[in-house]
Design a protein around this motif. Structure first.
Motif, short mmCIF file in Angstrom:
data_model
loop_
_atom_site.label_atom_id
_atom_site.label_comp_id
_atom_site.label_asym_id
_atom_site.label_seq_id
_atom_site.Cartn_x
_atom_site.Cartn_y
_atom_site.Cartn_z
N VAL A 46 -1.13 5.15 -1.40
CA VAL A 46 -1.90 5.21 -2.64
C VAL A 46 -2.83 6.42 -2.63
CG1 VAL A 46 -3.61 4.01 -4.05
CG2 VAL A 46 -1.79 2.71 -2.93
N GLU A 47 -3.41 6.73 -1.46
CA GLU A 47 -4.30 7.88 -1.34
C GLU A 47 -3.54 9.18 -1.56
OE1 GLU A 47 -4.04 5.46 0.86
OE2 GLU A 47 -5.92 4.39 0.49
N LEU A 71 -0.84 9.59 -3.38
CA LEU A 71 -0.52 9.71 -4.80
C LEU A 71 -1.73 10.19 -5.59
CD1 LEU A 71 1.60 6.51 -5.51
CD2 LEU A 71 2.37 8.87 -5.48
N ALA A 72 -2.92 9.67 -5.25
CA ALA A 72 -4.14 10.10 -5.93
C ALA A 72 -4.39 11.58 -5.69
CB ALA A 72 -5.33 9.27 -5.44
N GLU A 73 -4.09 12.05 -4.49
CA GLU A 73 -4.29 13.47 -4.17
C GLU A 73 -3.29 14.35 -4.92
OE1 GLU A 73 -6.44 16.45 -2.69
OE2 GLU A 73 -6.86 14.31 -2.41
N ILE A 74 -2.04 13.84 -5.06
CA ILE A 74 -1.03 14.59 -5.82
C ILE A 74 -1.47 14.75 -7.27
CG2 ILE A 74 1.32 14.46 -6.74
CD1 ILE A 74 2.15 13.11 -4.15
N THR A 101 0.82 -1.20 0.00
CA THR A 101 0.00 0.00 0.00
C THR A 101 0.86 1.25 0.00
OG1 THR A 101 -0.09 -0.06 2.41
CG2 THR A 101 -1.87 -1.15 1.21
N LYS A 102 2.19 1.07 -0.01
CA LYS A 102 3.12 2.21 0.02
C LYS A 102 3.95 2.21 -1.26
CE LYS A 102 2.57 3.90 4.31
NZ LYS A 102 2.35 5.32 4.64
#
Length: 628
Positions: free
Chosen positions: A340-341, A343-346, A325-326
Motif C-alpha cells: 500500500v505504501e 502504491l501511495a508513492e507511485i 496489505t499487498k
C-alpha cells in the motif's frame, strides 16, 4: 487480488466524491409564498385550454407548484413554506386570524419541498373552499388586518438560519392593488402605517419582500396605491416594475430543470513562481458536467438505503481474513506485487503545486490544445498576504506582452501541463461583464496528440476541388440557415430533461410524463421555408447536376461493409427471438431477472436500445422503455 490500473491512476477530478463534483450548501434560500385567498382571486378571468374558468388563484397555485417541482432538482437544499391569507380558517403558530400555513405530516412549516407536499398542493384547489375557505380579511368596521398578520407569520417562519448564510424572501401573490381601499379615515391610515412598519421590520432582519401582481385582462395593477412603498420602489422603478414582474411570473412557470451550484470554488492552489516566491489562488469551475444523480440501493422490505461492506474470505478454509496489505498487477504473465505504501508513492508524482515553467506568445496556443473546460483563477490574500499584488503584476504584464504562462499542475495522478491565459476585465453600461483573472487551460502531452491521416497521399491523384459556382451556392445556403444570436445557453440537455421528468412522474404518481421539448431537434418549419428549400436545391444541383436522383444512386452504388451486414443480421435475429417472449407479462410479474443477459439483449436490439451495461441496467432500460 487484481489491481485496477484505472482506479490507481485515476485523476482526482474524475472522482465523483471529490469536492469538484459535490454540491456546496454554503448559501441556502428560505422562501415563504404568501398567496392572497380573497374572493376576488377566485373571479374568472379567462377560459383555460380544457374549457374551464381560469382565475388568479389557479395561476398562483400553478406557478408555485411548478417552482417546487423544479426546485427539488435545481436546489433541493433550499427550504420553502406556503401560506394563504384572507382565509376563513386559521392555522399558524401565532394563532392569528385569516392566515393558513399549508403543510403535510412529518414536515416542518419551513422545510425542504417533498413529493407529498407537491402532490397535496397540486390538489388543493379541489378542497380549498371546503377545508380552508376564502374570506375578506380586511373589511370596513373591523380592525382585523390579514395582510399584517400574514407578514408577521412569514417573518416568524424565516427566523430559521442566519441572514449571512441564507437568502430569505417573501413572495406575495395578489390581484388587489389597494388592500385597504374599502376602509376610510384614520382607521385606513393606521392600518396602512402598521402594515408598512411590519414589512420594514422584516426587511431590517434581512428579509426581502417581493410582489407578483396578478391583474385582470382589462385592468392594470396600480402598484403606486400601496405596494410601491411596501417593497421600496421609487421613480423609474415604478414604470419598469409591472413588465419585469410579468416576466418573473412566466419564468416561474417555465423554469428549466437544472442543477444549480451557488458556490463554485473548486480548491485553493499555491502558485510557485520561483524558489521562495509563491502566491495563493482560488480556482473556480465555470463549466462542469451535469450528470443524473447516483443510484442508491434500497432494502426491499424497509426501503432504507443499503450500506456495502467488503470482506476477504480464505478460499481453502472459508475463514474471514483481514484486508491484504499487498496488491499485484499482471505484467507479461507475472504478478508484480505492490504494498500500500508503494502504491501511495507511485501516485505521488508531484508536490501538488502549480509551478511556473515559463512564458510563450499567445500565437503558440491552439484551439485544439484545450483538453477539457478551463478553470478560472483569481488571487486570494486569505493565507498568503500580497498574493493579489503579485498576481496583478503578472496579469498586466501578460496582457501587455500578449503572452501566456506555461505551468506544471501537480495533482495526485496524471499531472498535466497547463496554460495560464490572462483575461482582461470587461465593463459595459457601468457593470462588469467579465472579471479580470486567468484561465487555466489543460494542455495535451505529445503522447495525446494523434497524427492526421493523409487522405490523398498519392501525388498522382488529383484531390477533389469545389468550383466557384459551388462555393457561391454553399455560401448562399449558409446565409439562409444562419442561427442568429446563437448561444449554447439556449439549449438544455434533452436526455437530462427526460430523466428529471421521469423522476417527477414516478415521485408524484402522475399518470402521464410531463412533456419535454427537445430544443436540439432541427427546426423543420424553418427548414421548409421556400427560401431555404430553394438554396438547398440550388446547392445540390451545383454539386450533382440537375437530373441527380439520390435514392437510385444510393441503391445502385451503396456497398454495405461486413460490419453493417453483421449488425443487420443480428438485428433480424433479435426481432425474431424477441417475438417468442411475453415481455409485458415478464415485466409485470418481476420475471425479467430470471432471463439471461443474451435474452434481455433480444428486446433491446429489437427496439434499437443500447445493450451495454450490467444485467440490472438492462432490466431498468427495458422497464423504462415499456413505461413500467
Amino acid at each position: 487480488m487484481d489491481l485496477d490500473p484505472d482506479e490507481i491512476f485515476r485523476d482526482d477530478e474524475d472522482d465523483f466524491d471529490n469536492g469538484f463534483y459535490q454540491e456546496k450548501e454554503a448559501t441556502k434560500e428560505f422562501v415563504v409564498y404568501l398567496v392572497d385567498a380573497s374572493p376576488k382571486m377566485f373571479t374568472a378571468t379567462s377560459k383555460s385550454e380544457d374549457g374551464k374558468d381560469d382565475n388568479h388563484f389557479h395561476i398562483a397555485v400553478s406557478c408555485i407548484s411548478q417552482s417546487l417541482k423544479t426546485q427539488i432538482i435545481n436546489r433541493s437544499y433550499d427550504e420553502v413554506a406556503v401560506c394563504f391569507f384572507n382565509t376563513r380558517e386559521k392555522k399558524n403558530l401565532q394563532d392569528l386570524n385569516g392566515v393558513y400555513v399549508f403543510n403535510v405530516a412529518d414536515r416542518d412549516d419551513l422545510d425542504r419541498p417533498t413529493a407529498r407536499l407537491i402532490k397535496e398542493f397540486d390538489a388543493i384547489e379541489e378542497s380549498f373552499t371546503k377545508e380552508i375557505g376564502s374570506h375578506n380579511g380586511i373589511v370596513s368596521g373591523s380592525r382585523e388586518n390579514s395582510l399584517y398578520n400574514a407578514i408577521w407569520v412569514a417573518q416568524a417562519l424565516l427566523r430559521k438560519g442566519s441572514a449571512k448564510t441564507a437568502d430569505k424572501r417573501i413572495l406575495i401573490f395578489t390581484n388587489e392593488d389597494d388592500p385597504f381601499g374599502s376602509i376610510k379615515g384614520a382607521t385606513k391610515t393606521d392600518m396602512t402605517r402598521t402594515t408598512l412598519q411590519r414589512a420594514k421590520d422584516a426587511q431590517d432582519l434581512g428579509i426581502s419582500i417581493e410582489l407578483l401582481p396578478l391583474s385582470p385582462p382589462a385592468e392594470e395593477f396600480d402598484i403606486s396605491l400601496f405596494y410601491a412603498e411596501l417593497i421600496g420602489l421609487e421613480g423609474d422603478e415604478l414604470a419598469q416594475f409591472i413588465p419585469s414582474a410579468g416576466d418573473k411570473l412566466e419564468d416561474m412557470k417555465d423554469q428549466l430543470r437544472k442543477r444549480m451550484y451557488r458556490k463554485r470554488v473548486v480548491r485553493k492552489i499555491n502558485f510557485l513562481i520561483s524558489n521562495g516566491l509563491s502566491i495563493e489562488l482560488n480556482s473556480y469551475a465555470l463549466i462542469r458536467p451535469t450528470l443524473p444523480g447516483a443510484i442508491a440501493w434500497l432494502d426491499s422490505v424497509t426501503n432504507r438505503p443499503l450500506k456495502t461492506e467488503r470482506s476477504f474470505i480464505c478460499e481453502d478454509t472459508g475463514a474471514l481474513l483481514k484486508e491484504s496489505t499487498k496488491r499485484f498487477q499482471l505484467y507479461k504473465g507475472e504478478s508484480i506485487k505492490f504494498s500500500v505504501e508503494e502504491l501511495a508513492e507511485i501516485k505521488r508524482v508531484s508536490t501538488g503545486y502549480l509551478r511556473l515553467l515559463g512564458f510563450k506568445p499567445l500565437s503558440c496556443l491552439k484551439d485544439y490544445h484545450n483538453l477539457r473546460p478551463s478553470t478560472f483563477l483569481f488571487p486570494s490574500d486569505e493565507e498568503v498576504i500580497g498574493s493579489t499584488s503579485i498576481f496583478i503584476a503578472l496579469h498586466r504584464s501578460m496582457l501587455r506582452l500578449k503572452r501566456f504562462a506555461v505551468a506544471f499542475y501537480g495533482t495526485s495522478a496524471r499531472p498535466p501541463l497547463v496554460a495560464l491565459v490572462a483575461q482582461e476585465e470587461i465593463i459595459k453600461s457601468g457593470g462588469q461583464v467579465e472579471p479580470p483573472g486567468m484561465h487555466m487551460i489543460y494542455l495535451p502531452y505529445c503522447d495525446d496528440i494523434r497524427d492526421i491521416e493523409e487522405l490523398h497521399s498519392d501525388t498522382n491523384f488529383a484531390a477533389p476541388r469545389a468550383n466557384e459556382e459551388q462555393i457561391k451556392k454553399a455560401a448562399a445556403l449558409m446565409k439562409r440557415v444562419d442561427l442568429k444570436d446563437f448561444s449554447v445557453c439556449q439549449f438544455s440537455n434533452p436526455a437530462l430533461q427526460r430523466h428529471y421528468a421521469v423522476l417527477q412522474a414516478l415521485a408524484l404518481d402522475e399518470d402521464e410524463m410531463p412533456e419535454i421539448k427537445d430544443e436540439t431537434a432541427p427546426d423543420e418549419e424553418g427548414m421548409s421555408r421556400p427560401g431555404v428549400v430553394k438554396a438547398v436545391e440550388e446547392f445540390k444541383a451545383s454539386v450533382y447536376g440537375e437530373n441527380y436522383d439520390e435514392e437510385s444512386d444510393l441503391a445502385g452504388n451503396a456497398k454495405a461493409s461486413d460490419a453493417s451486414k453483421k449488425r443487420k443480421a443480428a438485428a433480424e435475429v433479435a426481432v425474431k427471438e424477441c417475438a417468442n417472449y411475453d415481455w409485458a407479462d415478464l415485466a409485470d410479474n418481476g420475471k425479467l431477472k430470471d432471463l439471461t443477459v443474451a435474452e434481455l439483449k433480444y428486446y433491446l436490439t429489437a427496439n434499437n436500445l443500447p445493450v451495454a451495461g450490467k444485467k440490472e441496467a438492462l432490466i431498468s432500460r427495458i422497464l423504462t422503455h415499456m413505461g413500467k
